[in-house]
Scaffold this motif. Structure first.
Motif, PDB file in Angstrom:
ATOM      1  N   SER A 297      11.064   1.609  10.053  1.00 33.35           N
ATOM      2  CA  SER A 297       9.962   1.349   9.131  1.00 33.35           C
ATOM      3  C   SER A 297      10.147   1.541   7.828  1.00 33.35           C
TER       4      SER A 297
ATOM      5  N   THR B  86       0.945  -1.351   0.088  1.00 33.01           N
ATOM      6  CA  THR B  86      -0.065   0.082   0.058  1.00 33.01           C
ATOM      7  C   THR B  86       0.948   1.209   0.177  1.00 33.01           C
TER       8      THR B  86
ATOM      9  N   SER C 276       8.557   2.144   3.779  1.00 31.35           N
ATOM     10  CA  SER C 276       7.232   2.556   3.169  1.00 31.35           C
ATOM     11  C   SER C 276       7.697   2.264   1.657  1.00 31.35           C
TER      12      SER C 276
ATOM     13  N   GLY D 225       2.850   4.517   0.664  1.00 36.04           N
ATOM     14  CA  GLY D 225       3.000   5.523   1.692  1.00 36.04           C
ATOM     15  C   GLY D 225       2.794   5.225   3.157  1.00 36.04           C
ATOM     16  N   GLU D 226       2.074   3.766   3.382  1.00 31.15           N
ATOM     17  CA  GLU D 226       1.913   3.312   4.697  1.00 31.15           C
ATOM     18  C   GLU D 226       3.156   2.376   5.024  1.00 31.15           C
ATOM     19  N   PRO D 227       3.451   2.271   6.292  1.00 32.46           N
ATOM     20  CA  PRO D 227       4.815   1.603   6.644  1.00 32.46           C
ATOM     21  C   PRO D 227       4.182   0.208   6.500  1.00 32.46           C
TER      22      PRO D 227
END
Length: 327
Positions: A136, A119, A138, A121-123
């Motif tokens: 994390s 997904t 991204s 932009g999401e970590p």
């Protein structure tokens, strides 16, 4: 502290003095590999980065110069005796690539966790105590001839413990450590205490971004915003090659520098040079006129990033014979 080593700085075709574009990011002895073109494993041995502590491999896209070396790396890692799972992140189709590799590599000692088409932009949730916690990763879709991701690695920095704040909030000293280390409230003698009662203001962490094989996009500057180190493709050095860059869906030095400037990064390292560009230094001014903190990447160039560091000076890792069996 984060260590970053360029394993290769070439694009499309490996050269005797320039492996294909790849880098390894190290934190507390654990490693994240960015891309795995032909010869990446050889370069890993040359810089003695080790294979056994390799936890995550991020594949930007499924062109051969970014993925062909993956099979050899996984096999070598298995030969070290590793039993912990490895996570591979990549665009749609990475599962099919791995199915093909497993035909000639059915004997790995560890499981492979494949995260396909993450997904944007999401970590990305990875089951590793450092990468799932302190670090994390991204991903951002970028513009190339086939599905392609840029990647960003963030190291969060916890706020400092503030004893004056803890006293002012009447937090019992016995639970100071629990609140400082944790992210959840603590129940003590019938009262609830929260970490914000003992912690000061948030502190900036560290960020490393990997952007390769793409045209400039409006989304890239926001994605790389404030990066301590940006590793960026720059397939063409001359501004006269802008049309070639558009046709090949790559960037010139000047275009990469413009993205770095818009993203307010601290330092940019250019990589993924065309095999026709034998001397990238010849064109460095096309980048530094726009973004002064630009470094021309070289194979086995190393950077050590520290908190609040203004600029990471590159060093070169001297090649030595690797005699370790279980690295």
């Amino acid at each position: 502290m984060i260590d970053v080593t360029l394993l290769g700085t070439g694009g499309s075709i490996p050269l005797p003095d320039r492996y294909l574009s790849s880098a390894i990011i190290e934190y507390k002895g654990r490693k994240i590999l960015m891309d795995a073109g032909e010869g990446t494993g050889v370069s890993m041995r040359a810089v003695r980065s080790g294979f056994k502590s390799l936890d995550v491999i991020c594949i930007t896209h499924l062109h051969g110069d970014h993925v062909i070396g993956l099979q050899g790396i996984l096999g070598t890692t298995s030969n070290t005796g590793r039993t912990e799972p490895i996570t591979i992140i990549g665009p749609k189709g990475i599962k099919d690539v791995m199915k093909g590799f497993r035909v000639i590599m059915p004997w790995l000692n560890y499981d492979i966790n494949i995260i396909e088409d993450p997904t944007p932009g999401e970590p990305i949730v990875i089951n590793n105590k450092y990468i799932h916690g302190e670090l994390s990763i991204s991903a951002l879709p970028v513009k190339h001839t086939r599905p392609n991701f840029a990647y960003r690695v963030d190291l969060k920095r916890e706020p400092k413990f503030d004893p004056q704040k803890a006293k002012a909030n009447e937090v019992p000293q016995r639970i100071w450590g629990d609140l400082q280390r944790g992210q959840k409230p603590v129940e003590y003698e019938g009262k609830t205490y929260t970490p914000d009662m003992v912690l000061g203001e948030a502190r900036k962490g560290m960020r490393v971004s990997w952007v390769t094989d793409t045209r400039p996009t409006p989304e890239i500057p926001g994605f790389i915003e404030g990066s301590d180190l940006l590793l960026s493709c720059a397939n063409f050095g001359s501004n006269d090659d802008t049309e070639k860059a558009k046709n090949k869906m790559h960037m010139t030095f000047a275009e990469a520098a413009t993205q770095a400037k818009k993203g307010h990064v601290k330092e940019m390292v250019l990589t993924h040079f065309s095999q026709a560009m034998r001397d990238p230094e010849k064109y460095v001014k096309n980048a530094t006129d726009i973004f002064p903190n630009t470094v021309i990447g070289k194979d086995h160039m190393h950077f050590t990033l520290n908190y609040d560091q203004a600029f990471a000076e590159p060093t070169m890792i001297e090649e030595k014979e690797d005699t370790k069996e279980n690295n």
